[in-house]
Motif scaffolding. Sequence first.
Motif, PDB file in Angstrom:
ATOM      1  N   MET A   3       0.852  -1.186   0.000  1.00 17.91           N
ATOM      2  CA  MET A   3       0.000   0.000   0.000  1.00 17.91           C
ATOM      3  C   MET A   3       0.887   1.234   0.000  1.00 17.91           C
ATOM      4  N   THR A   4       1.484   1.528  -1.141  1.00 17.09           N
ATOM      5  CA  THR A   4       2.380   2.668  -1.253  1.00 17.09           C
ATOM      6  C   THR A   4       1.712   3.797  -1.995  1.00 17.09           C
ATOM      7  N   ASP A   5       2.270   5.006  -1.832  1.00 15.22           N
ATOM      8  CA  ASP A   5       1.659   6.172  -2.438  1.00 15.22           C
ATOM      9  C   ASP A   5       1.707   6.145  -3.956  1.00 15.22           C
ATOM     10  N   ASP A   6       2.643   5.376  -4.560  1.00 17.13           N
ATOM     11  CA  ASP A   6       2.722   5.349  -6.001  1.00 17.13           C
ATOM     12  C   ASP A   6       2.045   4.116  -6.606  1.00 17.13           C
ATOM     13  N   ALA A   7       1.326   3.352  -5.767  1.00 19.48           N
ATOM     14  CA  ALA A   7       0.607   2.195  -6.279  1.00 19.48           C
ATOM     15  C   ALA A   7      -0.584   2.659  -7.112  1.00 19.48           C
ATOM     16  N   PRO A   8      -0.889   1.964  -8.209  1.00 19.37           N
ATOM     17  CA  PRO A   8      -2.003   2.399  -9.048  1.00 19.37           C
ATOM     18  C   PRO A   8      -3.339   2.157  -8.382  1.00 19.37           C
ATOM     19  N   GLU A   9      -4.255   3.096  -8.530  1.00 17.18           N
ATOM     20  CA  GLU A   9      -5.597   2.919  -8.013  1.00 17.18           C
ATOM     21  C   GLU A   9      -6.461   2.268  -9.079  1.00 17.18           C
ATOM     22  N   THR A  10      -7.373   1.435  -8.646  1.00 16.33           N
ATOM     23  CA  THR A  10      -8.242   0.754  -9.588  1.00 16.33           C
ATOM     24  C   THR A  10      -9.653   1.301  -9.438  1.00 16.33           C
ATOM     25  N   THR A  11     -10.622   0.450  -9.190  1.00 14.37           N
ATOM     26  CA  THR A  11     -11.998   0.905  -9.057  1.00 14.37           C
ATOM     27  C   THR A  11     -12.218   1.562  -7.709  1.00 14.37           C
ATOM     28  N   ALA A  12     -13.324   2.294  -7.598  1.00 15.10           N
ATOM     29  CA  ALA A  12     -13.653   2.956  -6.341  1.00 15.10           C
ATOM     30  C   ALA A  12     -13.865   1.903  -5.260  1.00 15.10           C
ATOM     31  N   PRO A  13     -13.299   2.090  -4.076  1.00 10.66           N
ATOM     32  CA  PRO A  13     -13.426   1.072  -3.023  1.00 10.66           C
ATOM     33  C   PRO A  13     -14.824   1.064  -2.405  1.00 10.66           C
ATOM     34  N   GLU A  14     -15.192  -0.088  -1.886  1.00  9.99           N
ATOM     35  CA  GLU A  14     -16.437  -0.188  -1.124  1.00  9.99           C
ATOM     36  C   GLU A  14     -16.193   0.394   0.268  1.00  9.99           C
ATOM     37  N   ILE A  15     -17.043   1.309   0.677  1.00  8.72           N
ATOM     38  CA  ILE A  15     -16.909   1.952   1.980  1.00  8.72           C
ATOM     39  C   ILE A  15     -18.062   1.482   2.865  1.00  8.72           C
TER      40      ILE A  15
ATOM     41  N   LEU B  67     -12.446  -2.487   3.441  1.00  4.09           N
ATOM     42  CA  LEU B  67     -11.837  -3.799   3.664  1.00  4.09           C
ATOM     43  C   LEU B  67     -10.770  -4.131   2.635  1.00  4.09           C
ATOM     44  N   ASP B  68     -10.804  -3.474   1.480  1.00  2.00           N
ATOM     45  CA  ASP B  68      -9.768  -3.687   0.476  1.00  2.00           C
ATOM     46  C   ASP B  68      -9.271  -2.332  -0.011  1.00  2.00           C
ATOM     47  N   ALA B  69      -8.213  -1.851   0.629  1.00  2.41           N
ATOM     48  CA  ALA B  69      -7.630  -0.560   0.271  1.00  2.41           C
ATOM     49  C   ALA B  69      -6.403  -0.717  -0.609  1.00  2.41           C
ATOM     50  N   THR B  70      -6.239  -1.890  -1.199  1.00  2.00           N
ATOM     51  CA  THR B  70      -5.084  -2.138  -2.052  1.00  2.00           C
ATOM     52  C   THR B  70      -5.020  -1.105  -3.173  1.00  2.00           C
ATOM     53  N   GLY B  71      -3.878  -0.447  -3.309  1.00  3.08           N
ATOM     54  CA  GLY B  71      -3.695   0.513  -4.386  1.00  3.08           C
ATOM     55  C   GLY B  71      -4.122   1.929  -4.068  1.00  3.08           C
ATOM     56  N   LEU B  72      -4.753   2.151  -2.932  1.00  2.00           N
ATOM     57  CA  LEU B  72      -5.167   3.508  -2.581  1.00  2.00           C
ATOM     58  C   LEU B  72      -3.960   4.314  -2.092  1.00  2.00           C
ATOM     59  N   THR B  73      -3.806   5.515  -2.580  1.00  3.43           N
ATOM     60  CA  THR B  73      -2.742   6.384  -2.107  1.00  3.43           C
ATOM     61  C   THR B  73      -3.133   7.003  -0.776  1.00  3.43           C
ATOM     62  N   GLU B  74      -2.140   7.534  -0.087  1.00  9.86           N
ATOM     63  CA  GLU B  74      -2.405   8.229   1.174  1.00  9.86           C
ATOM     64  C   GLU B  74      -3.361   9.398   0.955  1.00  9.86           C
TER      65      GLU B  74
ATOM     66  N   ARG C 196      -2.804  -5.269   7.048  1.00 11.03           N
ATOM     67  CA  ARG C 196      -2.185  -3.970   7.281  1.00 11.03           C
ATOM     68  C   ARG C 196      -3.293  -2.933   7.357  1.00 11.03           C
ATOM     69  N   VAL C 197      -3.259  -2.104   8.387  1.00 10.10           N
ATOM     70  CA  VAL C 197      -4.351  -1.163   8.618  1.00 10.10           C
ATOM     71  C   VAL C 197      -3.802   0.238   8.820  1.00 10.10           C
ATOM     72  N   ARG C 198      -4.427   1.199   8.148  1.00  8.00           N
ATOM     73  CA  ARG C 198      -4.128   2.611   8.371  1.00  8.00           C
ATOM     74  C   ARG C 198      -5.424   3.307   8.754  1.00  8.00           C
ATOM     75  N   TYR C 199      -5.303   4.303   9.614  1.00  2.00           N
ATOM     76  CA  TYR C 199      -6.471   4.999  10.155  1.00  2.00           C
ATOM     77  C   TYR C 199      -6.359   6.496   9.831  1.00  2.00           C
ATOM     78  N   PHE C 200      -7.432   7.036   9.248  1.00  5.92           N
ATOM     79  CA  PHE C 200      -7.444   8.448   8.899  1.00  5.92           C
ATOM     80  C   PHE C 200      -8.669   9.134   9.493  1.00  5.92           C
ATOM     81  N   SER C 201      -8.443  10.280  10.117  1.00  6.18           N
ATOM     82  CA  SER C 201      -9.526  11.189  10.483  1.00  6.18           C
ATOM     83  C   SER C 201      -9.771  12.090   9.276  1.00  6.18           C
TER      84      SER C 201
ATOM     85  N   THR D 253      -6.225  14.050   9.274  1.00  5.00           N
ATOM     86  CA  THR D 253      -4.872  13.514   9.426  1.00  5.00           C
ATOM     87  C   THR D 253      -4.910  12.008   9.642  1.00  5.00           C
ATOM     88  N   GLU D 254      -3.755  11.378   9.505  1.00  7.95           N
ATOM     89  CA  GLU D 254      -3.610   9.970   9.834  1.00  7.95           C
ATOM     90  C   GLU D 254      -3.232   9.834  11.302  1.00  7.95           C
ATOM     91  N   VAL D 255      -3.775   8.815  11.975  1.00 11.43           N
ATOM     92  CA  VAL D 255      -3.409   8.530  13.359  1.00 11.43           C
ATOM     93  C   VAL D 255      -2.788   7.139  13.414  1.00 11.43           C
TER      94      VAL D 255
END
Length: 288
Positions: free
Chosen positions: A1-13, A33-40, A68-73, A76-78
């Motif tokens: 899950m890196t900032d330069d990874a390509p984004e694909t379809t819109a994620p399910e939220i 549940l699937d944030a693969t490819g999403l940039t920060e 791997r989990v990232r949390y954003f308000s 900002t990221e926490v």
Amino acid sequence: MTDDAPETTAPEILRYAAFAIRPEGGNPAGVVLDATGLTEQRMLAIAAEVGYSETAFLAPGSAQGAYRVRYFSPLTEVPFCGHATVASAVALADRIGPGRYVFETAAGDVPVEVERGADGLRATLTSVEPKVEEVSAADVAEALALLGWTDGDLDPALPPRIAYAGARHLVLAAGTRSRLARLDYDFDGLAAFTRARDLVTLQLVWREAPEVFHVRDPFPVGGVVEDPATGAAAAAFGAYLRELGEATAPAVLTLHQGEDLGRPGVLRVELSAADTRVRVSGTAVAIV
């Protein structure tokens, strides 16, 4: 899950209310549940669009059952968020069934167990290694001034401390329930105060009984006036009580939060005699 990874379809939220049995209670969290490819930047934009205090973004982890989990308000990221962890674990259990997961977070690995009970799915997280540190009199005085509190509003039996169990929180104990109920603070001033000290929230507490507390968490650094139910702060508070000798393991603490916001929630905090890490559990329910 890196900032330069390509984004694909819109994620399910997904949207879940954590530490509650009804969607209108507890603390709502966004879950991807699937944030693969999403940039920060995209994750931050999604969190702002969702508008909850946190949205969790999951991607496959290092092993089976790990994520791997990232949390954003919205701002900002926490490093760690307890209520979004509970919400995410229950969302996973809704899809693949109850069980044990490991969330690989910026604060460290957090095991989460999900079981089905009478009130629905309940998730129990085990915090990273907690710690408690002194806070200067000057910082306490500044925090009180920003809150509109005075020294006389504090409970002398529960002195101010900074507590950590994945994120840093300044613990301030009110001497009365009415003091806790009145929360009208300097939003921009407290945001600057918490940001400068690497704090996520202020954990404001009132002790109803030896093992029962009412809590509130201003969260201006995240762009949120108040967090309705704060699992990371609950874990930190459990460590705080043990450090001060106000709770002796094994112990089970009950924290009531969100009542003053009209979103009541209940957080269960467990202290073990065999492990210094703190367990926090609660139910969660989908918001349709």
